[in-house]
Scaffold this active site. Sequence first.
Site, PDB file in Angstrom:
ATOM      1  N   HIS A 125       1.010  11.125   6.322  1.00 13.44           N
ATOM      2  CA  HIS A 125       0.986   9.941   6.811  1.00 13.44           C
ATOM      3  C   HIS A 125       2.142   9.510   7.836  1.00 13.44           C
ATOM      4  O   HIS A 125       2.024   8.337   8.507  1.00 13.44           O
ATOM      5  CB  HIS A 125       1.380   8.847   5.550  1.00 13.44           C
ATOM      6  CG  HIS A 125       0.306   8.895   4.532  1.00 13.44           C
ATOM      7  ND1 HIS A 125      -1.286   8.531   4.745  1.00 13.44           N
ATOM      8  CD2 HIS A 125       0.112   8.706   3.113  1.00 13.44           C
ATOM      9  CE1 HIS A 125      -1.598   8.271   3.674  1.00 13.44           C
ATOM     10  NE2 HIS A 125      -1.037   8.563   2.875  1.00 13.44           N
ATOM     11  N   ASP A 162      -6.588  15.466   0.638  1.00 11.63           N
ATOM     12  CA  ASP A 162      -6.115  14.390  -0.073  1.00 11.63           C
ATOM     13  C   ASP A 162      -6.816  12.941  -0.095  1.00 11.63           C
ATOM     14  O   ASP A 162      -7.529  13.030   0.859  1.00 11.63           O
ATOM     15  CB  ASP A 162      -4.712  14.181   0.602  1.00 11.63           C
ATOM     16  CG  ASP A 162      -3.838  13.040   0.046  1.00 11.63           C
ATOM     17  OD1 ASP A 162      -2.726  13.461  -0.667  1.00 11.63           O
ATOM     18  OD2 ASP A 162      -4.040  11.724  -0.051  1.00 11.63           O
ATOM     19  N   HIS A 164      -6.278  10.103   0.508  1.00 10.45           N
ATOM     20  CA  HIS A 164      -5.850   9.212   1.510  1.00 10.45           C
ATOM     21  C   HIS A 164      -5.915   9.497   2.841  1.00 10.45           C
ATOM     22  O   HIS A 164      -5.918  10.799   2.978  1.00 10.45           O
ATOM     23  CB  HIS A 164      -4.387   8.665   1.389  1.00 10.45           C
ATOM     24  CG  HIS A 164      -4.195   7.971  -0.117  1.00 10.45           C
ATOM     25  ND1 HIS A 164      -3.596   8.968  -0.935  1.00 10.45           N
ATOM     26  CD2 HIS A 164      -4.284   6.907  -0.581  1.00 10.45           C
ATOM     27  CE1 HIS A 164      -3.333   8.109  -2.011  1.00 10.45           C
ATOM     28  NE2 HIS A 164      -3.889   6.722  -1.969  1.00 10.45           N
ATOM     29  N   ASP A 245      -4.709  13.873  -5.373  1.00 11.99           N
ATOM     30  CA  ASP A 245      -5.326  12.546  -5.519  1.00 11.99           C
ATOM     31  C   ASP A 245      -6.674  12.184  -5.569  1.00 11.99           C
ATOM     32  O   ASP A 245      -6.797  10.970  -6.090  1.00 11.99           O
ATOM     33  CB  ASP A 245      -4.209  11.635  -5.101  1.00 11.99           C
ATOM     34  CG  ASP A 245      -3.955  12.033  -3.582  1.00 11.99           C
ATOM     35  OD1 ASP A 245      -4.778  12.556  -3.232  1.00 11.99           O
ATOM     36  OD2 ASP A 245      -3.193  11.410  -3.094  1.00 11.99           O
TER      37      ASP A 245
HETATM   38 ZN   LIG Z   1      -2.644  10.752  -1.173  1.00  9.32          ZN
END
Ligand SMILES: [Zn+2]
Length: 307
Positions: A125, A162, A164, A245
């Site tokens: 991120h 991931d 996200h 995740d």
């Molecule tokens: Zn994540």
Amino acid sequence: MKTCVFTTNTYLNHNTGPGHPENSDRVTTIIKNLKLLKSTKLIWAKPKKFDLKYLELAHDKNYLNNVNNCFPEDGLNFLDGDTIVSPGSKEATVDAVGSIIAAIDGVMNKDFRNAFCAVRPPGHHAEKKKAMGFCVYNNIAVGAHYLLQKYNLLKVAIIDFDVHHGNGTQDIFYNNDKVLYISSHQYPYYPGSGASGEKGIKDNILNIPLDAGTQSHQFFNAYDNIFKKLQEFKPEFILLSAGFDAHKDDPLAQINLESKDYYTLTKRILVLAKKLCDEKVVSILEGGYDLNALKESVNYHIKSLIE
Ligand SMILES: [Zn+2]
């Protein structure tokens, strides 16, 4: 040829405060359970010190100066609502980058076949100029730039599984067609980016948005497009943003993978890597917040890497 796990105990001193999902138990659990595998094909190594100029390949100089001054002498400091640093974070953040650099060197020098970096904080991120979502330095982006700069590679692929979207990695490589960034992620969801229309300046970004509730078979169907794109690109090296995740038990998202799916996913990536880039793969931990799911999923990921 063996698989090398990179880790060091400095991650223990990256304190994100009480109740934070991205805490040191994550990496401690992973290490403890990988040791229980007692595999002779697994070797262990520590990150090495590296020239900090490599951070400038992925991040803006002002940002790096600000980060360098952000680590408190005691207590905690908030870089955004959920990106928290403590005194020990200075060393932990550099070691997370140092692990992927050392892992890349080892694979390029054929010291071992592939590698997994069990480190924190995660990185995907973190944008060129912004810390975000538990991430300070974009570990994998520095790694990809390092491959281009140090080894003169022309094509590096990053696969980010991931749950996200890796907005930071996308931001850093949006205008750089030497890097193919591929992300599968729950969408719409945090951090908001990752629509299929975000393709990079030269079609070098492939976003695969997934609905909340996506099941394993739907996830793997989506990966058919990813593998097609990877084959067209013909990378010389594959980096994995390995977040776990998307597991059905993860508290931070709603994709329904089983632990063993990470074996299948990794295997499918490695089969292609063998064909495309002489199996050169380095994987680095991103998310994964249910400790039991994380432990099982990483074990399956590693089982595949050592085969
Ligand atoms: Zn994540």
